[in-house]
Write an enzyme that holds these catalytic residues in place. Structure first.
Site, mmCIF file in Angstrom:
data_model
loop_
_atom_site.group_PDB
_atom_site.id
_atom_site.type_symbol
_atom_site.label_atom_id
_atom_site.label_comp_id
_atom_site.label_asym_id
_atom_site.label_seq_id
_atom_site.Cartn_x
_atom_site.Cartn_y
_atom_site.Cartn_z
ATOM 1 N N MET A 179 -25.507 -11.583 18.900
ATOM 2 C CA MET A 179 -26.327 -10.527 18.276
ATOM 3 C C MET A 179 -27.446 -11.175 17.471
ATOM 4 O O MET A 179 -27.217 -12.070 16.658
ATOM 5 C CB MET A 179 -25.476 -9.654 17.350
ATOM 6 N N SER B 160 -36.285 -0.902 21.771
ATOM 7 C CA SER B 160 -37.549 -0.297 21.326
ATOM 8 C C SER B 160 -38.784 -0.928 21.953
ATOM 9 O O SER B 160 -39.739 -0.223 22.257
ATOM 10 C CB SER B 160 -37.642 -0.288 19.805
ATOM 11 N N HIS C 87 -21.636 -2.229 25.632
ATOM 12 C CA HIS C 87 -21.499 -3.019 24.396
ATOM 13 C C HIS C 87 -20.693 -2.185 23.406
ATOM 14 O O HIS C 87 -21.212 -1.237 22.821
ATOM 15 C CB HIS C 87 -22.909 -3.334 23.870
#
Ligand code: DX5
Ligand code: ZN
Length: 218
Positions: A139, A200, A68
């Site tokens: 996104m 995360s 990316h």
């Protein structure tokens, strides 16, 4: 609606000191792809890593590398990032005035091409490229940092891109990136996304195989 649902674990969230072991763990957990975030400190207000780290990741990887690029004027670095090991290269429509040339360059290097839009960029900005890319990345946070909260205003855009892809009759992956966990992944899958980047949430999970299954909705 039998499209495969894939997870692409973001290496931005892992410990680079033990990159090879981290990759083995990610793959053992069932992640389908490795997501490699490149940031230049100009297109986004952060710097991550580049080709040398990608080469090291490639040596350890058995799954495809989904790069990316969050960099200005990406055409300058396409050859390098494919040579360093990217199977798929995604760039931002906002980062270039000639997206067709970037797509061509990726294809000439033998990789798959993806085009991405930031949260405030409308889906129409990438409509004309759906006939030539293998992936659209919507996104779901402002690019630049891991660990941000999911922006739910992006969801209708995922559905809009799914419609555009359906109308094209082509097989084009729809990837989402940013703030993905078990709940937001379901929202994105329901809207039509089929590649889910997880940073995360995946790295915080004790049971990483369970995290992959949760993101996939299995
Ligand atoms: C953000 C990056 C993401 C990031 C996602 O700019 O593109 O790939 O690693 O991290 P999480 O899943 O923590 O939002
Ligand atoms: Zn990313």
């Amino acid at each position: 609606m039998n499209r495969p649902i894939l997870v692409s674990a973001s290496l931005l969230g892992c410990g680079l000191g033990t990159l090879a072991q981290e990759i083995k763990k990610i793959e053992a957990a069932g992640s389908d792809w490795l997501h490699f975030d490149v940031m230049d400190g100009i297109f986004v207000p952060n710097i991550s890593f580049g080709q040398p780290v990608l080469k090291a990741a490639k040596k350890a990887a058995n799954t495809p590398i989904d790069t990316h690029l969050m960099i200005t004027d990406p055409i300058r670095y396409i050859d390098d990032f494919v040579k360093a090991g990217s199977d798929l290269v995604t760039f931002h429509v906002e980062s270039t005035d000639d997206a067709d040339a970037v797509i061509d360059r990726i294809h000439k290097n033998g990789a798959k091409a993806g085009i991405s839009i930031k949260p405030n960029t409308p889906a129409e900005a990438i409509e004309k490229y759906i006939g030539s890319v293998e992936m659209v990345l919507v996104m779901t946070v402002e690019p630049g940092f891991g660990g941000q909260g999911f922006i739910s205003e992006t969801v209708p855009k995922i559905a809009q891109v799914r419609k555009m892809v359906g109308a094209s009759g082509r097989e084009v992956y729809i990837e989402v990136d940013g703030g993905i966990n078990a709940e937001t992944a379901k929202i994105c899958r329901d809207a039509g996304a089929n590649v889910l980047v997880s940073g995360s949430y995946f790295f915080a999970a004790q049971d990483k195989a369970a995290a992959v299954r949760a993101v996939k909705g299995m």
